[in-house]
Design a protein around this motif. Structure first.
Motif, PDB file in Angstrom:
ATOM      1  N   PRO A 111     -40.119   3.610  60.260  1.00 23.47           N
ATOM      2  CA  PRO A 111     -41.209   4.359  59.624  1.00 23.47           C
ATOM      3  C   PRO A 111     -42.494   4.235  60.424  1.00 23.47           C
ATOM      4  N   PRO A 112     -43.397   5.192  60.308  1.00 28.24           N
ATOM      5  CA  PRO A 112     -44.662   5.127  61.033  1.00 28.24           C
ATOM      6  C   PRO A 112     -45.477   3.894  60.641  1.00 28.24           C
ATOM      7  N   THR A 113     -46.317   3.442  61.565  1.00 31.49           N
ATOM      8  CA  THR A 113     -47.186   2.298  61.294  1.00 31.49           C
ATOM      9  C   THR A 113     -48.614   2.740  60.995  1.00 31.49           C
ATOM     10  N   VAL A 114     -48.837   4.042  60.915  1.00 34.11           N
ATOM     11  CA  VAL A 114     -50.144   4.590  60.554  1.00 34.11           C
ATOM     12  C   VAL A 114     -50.040   5.179  59.152  1.00 34.11           C
ATOM     13  N   ARG A 153     -33.677  -0.351  56.129  1.00 30.06           N
ATOM     14  CA  ARG A 153     -34.423  -1.295  55.290  1.00 30.06           C
ATOM     15  C   ARG A 153     -35.559  -0.576  54.563  1.00 30.06           C
ATOM     16  N   TYR A 154     -36.262   0.266  55.299  1.00 23.78           N
ATOM     17  CA  TYR A 154     -37.361   1.017  54.703  1.00 23.78           C
ATOM     18  C   TYR A 154     -36.852   1.949  53.606  1.00 23.78           C
ATOM     19  N   TYR A 155     -35.776   2.675  53.878  1.00 23.73           N
ATOM     20  CA  TYR A 155     -35.258   3.640  52.908  1.00 23.73           C
ATOM     21  C   TYR A 155     -34.774   2.930  51.647  1.00 23.73           C
ATOM     22  N   CYS A 156     -34.103   1.798  51.798  1.00 22.68           N
ATOM     23  CA  CYS A 156     -33.642   1.044  50.628  1.00 22.68           C
ATOM     24  C   CYS A 156     -34.837   0.540  49.822  1.00 22.68           C
ATOM     25  N   ASP A 157     -35.893   0.113  50.512  1.00 23.61           N
ATOM     26  CA  ASP A 157     -37.091  -0.337  49.815  1.00 23.61           C
ATOM     27  C   ASP A 157     -37.752   0.818  49.072  1.00 23.61           C
ATOM     28  N   TYR A 158     -37.820   1.979  49.721  1.00 29.57           N
ATOM     29  CA  TYR A 158     -38.438   3.146  49.093  1.00 29.57           C
ATOM     30  C   TYR A 158     -37.672   3.555  47.838  1.00 29.57           C
ATOM     31  N   THR A 159     -36.353   3.643  47.924  1.00 30.15           N
ATOM     32  CA  THR A 159     -35.566   4.061  46.759  1.00 30.15           C
ATOM     33  C   THR A 159     -35.603   3.003  45.659  1.00 30.15           C
ATOM     34  N   ALA A 166     -32.173  -2.293  43.328  1.00 30.46           N
ATOM     35  CA  ALA A 166     -32.080  -2.824  44.685  1.00 30.46           C
ATOM     36  C   ALA A 166     -30.748  -2.440  45.316  1.00 30.46           C
ATOM     37  N   ARG A 167     -30.750  -2.247  46.630  1.00 30.52           N
ATOM     38  CA  ARG A 167     -29.538  -1.896  47.359  1.00 30.52           C
ATOM     39  C   ARG A 167     -29.366  -2.804  48.565  1.00 30.52           C
ATOM     40  N   ARG A 273     -47.988  -3.851  48.994  1.00 29.98           N
ATOM     41  CA  ARG A 273     -48.417  -3.469  50.324  1.00 29.98           C
ATOM     42  C   ARG A 273     -47.329  -2.668  51.033  1.00 29.98           C
ATOM     43  N   PHE A 274     -47.501  -1.379  51.005  1.00 35.64           N
ATOM     44  CA  PHE A 274     -46.574  -0.482  51.692  1.00 35.64           C
ATOM     45  C   PHE A 274     -47.381   0.436  52.584  1.00 35.64           C
ATOM     46  N   PRO A 275     -46.891   0.785  53.783  1.00 34.50           N
ATOM     47  CA  PRO A 275     -47.629   1.679  54.678  1.00 34.50           C
ATOM     48  C   PRO A 275     -47.451   3.134  54.250  1.00 34.50           C
TER      49      PRO A 275
END
Length: 279
Positions: A111-114, A153-159, A166-167, A273-275
């Motif tokens: 995922p982007p860092t901005v 990891r990002y997608y699992c966190d987002y969902t 949790a997945r 804290r999520f970007p």
């Protein structure tokens, strides 16, 4: 062959259409680094998806071309594809700075860092490397496939933030990639969040998402057990800013409390804290 120049001076991921475009390019584009200042970004899709690339061309702040080619593939004797190509060095450098490596990239993207419009970015990667629809048993689903550990990891966190579930993802043994699947109400909730009215999307994926949203759970189909939030628990959660303290008071996990607060008031006020930059 068609050429155009859009009058914008940068690629801004806080704009929903730019966030979507970057996610799609990151998952389904190819950045070729040539000698010196030479190189190009290419996205190749089936000819039926030409309208999306035409929209990318309109949004792109640099000269770009759209062309077609017909060739034999493993799936058809004659397959016509559409290619969108951008050669501008400045644009390619912007994409690299945002997280699109040149050459083979499937293991290295994330995922982007901005700051960025999160649901539009996620819709971009789903449109490029995912699937939306109904199974043979008429169950709605959203699937996502990637080889990137950071992206899964990002997608699992987002969902999880969206659905509360949790997945744990593992690479499959056949081709060493991740396949994440959401079904039933979780798939409906995800499509409703991602494919909102007027968003930029592949038309066929948008139509599939609309169909998922029309699903009605059959009478008698069992639901997975989930501890529902009561009004009193929600009031206590909102009155207790510290998620660890709230978890102890409510006998829930810290993640559950963070997710509930995020869904109620958003991550910036929830202390999560999520970007992301909400669309």
């Amino acid at each position: 062959m068609k050429r155009t120049l859009c009058h914008m001076n940068h690629f801004d991921l806080e704009r929903p259409e730019h966030a979507y475009m970057f996610g799609f390019i990151q998952a389904d584009g190819h950045l070729n680094q040539g000698p010196g200042r030479k190189g190009r970004l290419t996205v190749e899709l089936s000819a039926r998806d030409a309208p999306l690339l035409e929209e990318f061309q309109r949004l792109c702040p640099y000269n770009s071309t759209i062309s077609y080619r017909t060739r034999s593939t493993n799936f058809a004797a004659e397959h016509t594809s559409v290619l969108w190509t951008v050669c501008a060095l400045d644009f390619r450098e912007q994409l690299q700075a945002l997280g699109l490596p040149s050459g083979r990239k499937s293991l290295n993207i994330g995922p982007p860092t901005v700051p960025y419009s999160e649901r539009d970015y996620v819709r971009g990667i789903i449109d490029a490397d995912g699937s939306v629809g109904r199974t043979a048993q008429d169950l709605p689903f959203v699937g996502f496939t990637t080889a990137s550990e950071a992206l899964v990891r990002y997608y699992c966190d987002y969902t999880e933030r969206l659905t509360g579930r949790a997945r744990t993802a593992r690479r499959n043994t056949r081709d060493n990639i991740y396949n994440i699947l959401l079904t039933r109400e979780e798939a409906m909730g995800l499509t409703q969040e991602l494919y909102y009215p007027g968003c930029l999307a592949l038309p066929r994926k948008q139509a599939a998402a609309d169909d998922v949203g029309n699903w009605v759970r059959p009478t008698g189909m069992k639901r997975m057990h989930r501890k529902e939030w009561t009004a009193e628990e929600t009031e206590l959660l909102l009155a207790t800013p510290d998620p660890e303290a709230a978890a102890r008071l409510l006998n829930r996990s810290v993640k559950s409390c963070q997710t509930r607060r995020w869904r109620l008031i958003g991550p910036s006020q929830a202390g999560v804290r999520f970007p992301r930059t909400p669309a």
